[in-house]
Design a protein around this motif. Structure first.
Motif, short mmCIF file in Angstrom:
data_model
loop_
_atom_site.label_atom_id
_atom_site.label_comp_id
_atom_site.label_asym_id
_atom_site.label_seq_id
_atom_site.Cartn_x
_atom_site.Cartn_y
_atom_site.Cartn_z
N VAL A 37 0.88 -1.16 0.00
CA VAL A 37 0.00 0.00 0.00
C VAL A 37 0.92 1.22 0.00
O VAL A 37 1.28 1.74 1.05
CB VAL A 37 -0.94 0.00 1.22
N PRO A 38 1.34 1.67 -1.19
CA PRO A 38 2.32 2.75 -1.24
C PRO A 38 1.76 4.10 -0.79
O PRO A 38 2.51 4.96 -0.35
CB PRO A 38 2.75 2.79 -2.70
N GLN A 39 0.45 4.30 -0.92
CA GLN A 39 -0.12 5.58 -0.55
C GLN A 39 -1.42 5.35 0.21
O GLN A 39 -2.35 4.75 -0.30
CB GLN A 39 -0.38 6.42 -1.79
N LEU A 40 -1.47 5.83 1.45
CA LEU A 40 -2.64 5.69 2.30
C LEU A 40 -3.05 7.08 2.76
O LEU A 40 -2.27 7.79 3.39
CB LEU A 40 -2.32 4.79 3.51
N THR A 48 -8.66 6.25 1.98
CA THR A 48 -8.45 5.84 0.59
C THR A 48 -7.02 5.33 0.44
O THR A 48 -6.11 5.78 1.12
CB THR A 48 -8.67 7.01 -0.40
N ALA A 49 -6.87 4.36 -0.45
CA ALA A 49 -5.55 3.76 -0.64
C ALA A 49 -5.43 3.23 -2.06
O ALA A 49 -6.42 2.89 -2.71
CB ALA A 49 -5.34 2.63 0.35
N THR A 50 -4.21 3.18 -2.52
CA THR A 50 -3.88 2.51 -3.78
C THR A 50 -3.17 1.21 -3.42
O THR A 50 -2.17 1.22 -2.71
CB THR A 50 -2.95 3.40 -4.63
N TRP A 51 -3.71 0.11 -3.90
CA TRP A 51 -3.17 -1.21 -3.58
C TRP A 51 -2.40 -1.75 -4.78
O TRP A 51 -2.83 -1.62 -5.91
CB TRP A 51 -4.30 -2.18 -3.25
N ASP A 52 -1.28 -2.38 -4.51
CA ASP A 52 -0.50 -3.05 -5.54
C ASP A 52 -0.36 -4.51 -5.12
O ASP A 52 0.39 -4.84 -4.20
CB ASP A 52 0.88 -2.40 -5.68
#
Length: 76
Positions: A37-40, A48-52
């Motif tokens: 999760v590079p950005q939380l 909100t989060a971007t998952w890789d």
């Protein structure tokens, strides 16, 4: 005399071919290879989060192939 030898040999060969052709399907194996999760972002009560994610699917069947048009994953 030849029939007594030929019939058992042919029978063993036929059984061997049938056992080799028998298909025992097994379920696909899915595993989570990595997750980051590079950005939380926290904004009040909203998260909100971007998952890789890297998900690996392994097909243990040597005689059956599997293909997917799409894959949907859910995070709880």
């Amino acid at each position: 005399m030849v029939a007594f030898v030929t019939i058992p040999v042919v029978s063993v060969l036929i059984v061997g071919v049938i056992k080799d052709a028998k298909i025992n399907p097994q379920g696909l194996q899915f595993r989570l290879e990595s997750a980051t999760v590079p950005q939380l972002n926290v904004n009040g009560s909203e998260l909100t989060a971007t998952w890789d994610l890297t998900i690996v699917a392994v097909n243990p069947n040597h005689k059956l192939s599997t293909s997917f048009n799409s894959l949907q994953a859910t995070v709880f």
